[in-house]
Design a protein around this motif. Sequence first.
Motif: not given
Length: 168
Positions: A54-61, A84-92, A153-160
């Motif tokens: 489990l990874v906190k998305i904010e940590r990557m940002k 990842c960077f072709e996406r609007k939001e790459p961090y998830p 794989l899955s992500h939801e708001r704060e976590f991946g």
Amino acid sequence: MVVIPAVSKRESRQFKELDARLKTSGMTANLCIFTYDRINKRTLIMIYGIGVDLVKIERMKEAHEKWGMRFFEKFLTENELAYCFERKEPYPSISVRFAAKEALVKAIGSEVFVNLKDIEIVNNEVGKPSVKANGRLAEFFREKEIKRCHLSLSHEREFGIACVVLEI
């Protein structure tokens, strides 16, 4: 090694024989689950290992803001970075890829050191993720006869989150 208990004494003996064969072949596993086909007298499925991370998305940002692309280049391949960077939001996407690599390392256990860039997370044409093993990881898969690497794989708001199951 943990073995799912057998139903009968005969099956129990067969499981013990299989366990002994695994040990004499030098194969070790964190978790070994299998079923026995009584009609064809063969093992149907064996699970070599299971890993979850489990990874906190904010940590990557935050890491990107602090260290720039150098941080991601330590564990993501060029293809993964492009995806990842072709996406609007790459961090998830980055977070679940990092989680997948860590989950795979957990599924392997401490048997071998794996460079995280030897683990590449790719998506097929409909978006289903899978693991592409390179370098030392590919050698390890061949040595241990790991046939499949299941990945979710899955992500939801704060976590991946990622789950890996290695099948022999």
